[in-house]
Design a protein around this motif. Structure first.
Motif, PDB file in Angstrom:
ATOM      1  N   ASP A  11      47.177  33.429  40.451  1.00  0.00           N
ATOM      2  CA  ASP A  11      47.618  33.005  41.793  1.00  0.00           C
ATOM      3  C   ASP A  11      47.102  34.003  42.831  1.00  0.00           C
ATOM      4  N   ASP A  15      46.040  41.891  43.523  1.00  0.00           N
ATOM      5  CA  ASP A  15      45.848  42.477  42.184  1.00  0.00           C
ATOM      6  C   ASP A  15      45.264  41.448  41.216  1.00  0.00           C
ATOM      7  N   ASP A  16      45.469  40.157  41.499  1.00  0.00           N
ATOM      8  CA  ASP A  16      44.778  39.131  40.704  1.00  0.00           C
ATOM      9  C   ASP A  16      43.268  39.253  40.915  1.00  0.00           C
ATOM     10  N   ASN A  40      51.843  33.688  44.478  1.00  0.00           N
ATOM     11  CA  ASN A  40      51.661  34.545  45.657  1.00  0.00           C
ATOM     12  C   ASN A  40      51.367  33.717  46.899  1.00  0.00           C
ATOM     13  N   ILE A 136      48.482  35.655  34.810  1.00  0.00           N
ATOM     14  CA  ILE A 136      48.823  36.704  35.781  1.00  0.00           C
ATOM     15  C   ILE A 136      49.490  36.115  37.023  1.00  0.00           C
ATOM     16  N   GLY A 137      50.082  34.944  36.845  1.00  0.00           N
ATOM     17  CA  GLY A 137      50.893  34.327  37.898  1.00  0.00           C
ATOM     18  C   GLY A 137      52.130  33.728  37.244  1.00  0.00           C
ATOM     19  N   ASN A 179      56.568  37.178  38.828  1.00  0.00           N
ATOM     20  CA  ASN A 179      55.991  36.024  38.109  1.00  0.00           C
ATOM     21  C   ASN A 179      57.055  35.258  37.317  1.00  0.00           C
ATOM     22  N   ASP A 254      48.204  43.072  37.439  1.00  0.00           N
ATOM     23  CA  ASP A 254      47.382  42.052  36.776  1.00  0.00           C
ATOM     24  C   ASP A 254      46.164  42.649  36.065  1.00  0.00           C
TER      25      ASP A 254
HETATM   26 CA    CA Z   1      49.390  37.554  40.148  1.00  0.00          CA
END
Ligand code: CA
Ligand code: BDR
Length: 328
Positions: A11, A15-16, A40, A136-137, A179, A254
């Motif tokens: 998302d 950091d993603d 996010n 990572i979301g 998350n 992430d």
């Molecule tokens: Ca994320």
């Protein structure tokens, strides 16, 4: 060495973006698809950002980007523009080239027609025991894939999830991590699925910190398109964090989830039984890990491998070396 085939469900998110850059800079990984989820930012913005990040990285070949869930399974979406900026990437439209054109123009790539959870299940089904799914979301896409196609999802090699707070405070409520909190019902479906899951919680991600000094001293002087993007997208967030915490340091939440797939010796994992509180109230989204000191046969069996320790210095060095490499 054959690279590990990965799907990144994301998302973006600053950091993603750093996690995607790390993944494409790592010969140990082959990124087969990027699937996006609301978190996010909205899912439309998340997909746009994923495509914009791919324009910056310009990998060959380019993986498909898929749009996923617009809303968590059962509750309203709460986004995090206050942290990541209106566009989710630190407000990139303010940066111009010497000629006054946008430094980050509209993305060249568009999302594919297939939706994220279908693409995830299709890819996993097509390569039994090969694909690592890095989440990572919020876990909405993953939960939808598990509900719709449990037999196909059972062919996943591993699911690595950035999320949860085991023995440390939360980062969105006193005890919940973002998350998991955004879609606790999806997290509970994933955690109780029986699939092989590694959890990368705040306990370890808050130990891996990128400081503004490191960015200025190490990243900016490289002067590549990718390092310029890292400087631009992180600038506002450093200011935001400095105002609130007194020091300009971004946790690499992430990127560490990607790091765990690159080199599993970066962390120590502990098998634990973890449940998610889904009910409304102050504990919603809390990850409850059974660390009772009683005999294993009296406890529920572990459902996750939880990262409880990290070699933070080694990971941050790996991250900086990789993102500062010469990009073609
Ligand atoms: Ca994320
Ligand atoms: C997680 O929340 C998001 O804001 C970050 O991108 C990361 O995935 C950390 O709690």
């Amino acid at each position: 060495m054959t690279p590990k085939r990965v799907i990144i469900d994301t998302d973006p998110g600053i950091d993603d973006a750093l996690a995607l850059i790390l993944a494409f800079a790592s010969p140990e990984l082959s990124v087969e698809a990027i699937t996006t989820v609301a978190g996010n930012v909205t899912v439309e913005q998340a997909a746009r950002n994923a495509c914009a990040i791919l324009d910056v990285i310009d990998p060959h070949p380019r993986p498909p980007v898929a749009l996923g869930a617009r809303q968590p399974l059962k509750r309203a979406l709460r986004t995090a523009e206050h942290y990541h900026g209106q566009d989710g990437l630190g407000n990139l439209s303010r940066f111009k080239t010497g000629e006054g054109k946008p430094r980050y123009p509209d993305p060249r790539q568009s999302p594919v027609r297939q939706d994220a959870s279908t693409l995830i299940a299709d890819l996993i089904d097509s390569a039994p025991n090969e694909i690592v799914l890095i989440c990572i979301g919020p876990l909405t896409n993953v939960a939808m894939a598990i509900l719709a196609a449990p037999e196909r999802m059972a062919k996943v090699r591993e699911i690595v999830i950035m999320g949860g707070a085991i023995e440390v405070p939360g980062n969105v409520t006193p005890m919940a991590e973002f998350n998991i909190y955004i879609d606790p019902h999806a997290a509970e479906i994933a955690f109780s699925s029986g699939l092989p899951i590694t959890l990368v919680p705040l306990d370890v991600t808050e130990q891996v910190i990128l400081t503004q000094e490191q960015v200025e001293a190490v990243v900016r002087p490289i002067g590549s398109r990718v390092t310029q993007f890292i400087c631009d997208s992180s600038e506002r967030l450093f200011g935001y964090i400095r105002e609130r915490r007194g020091c300009a340091a971004i946790p690499l939440h992430d990127p560490l989830a990607v790091g765990v797939v690159i080199d599993q010796s970066l962390v120590r994992r502990e098998p634990l039984h973890v449940e998610v509180e889904t009910a409304d109230g102050p504990a919603q989204g809390v990850t409850i890990a059974d660390r009772c000191q009683i005999r294993a046969e009296w406890k529920q069996p572990p459902n996750l491998q939880v990262c409880t320790e990290v070699d933070a210095g080694r990971f941050v060095r790996l991250f900086l070396e990789r993102v500062c490499r010469q990009w073609s």
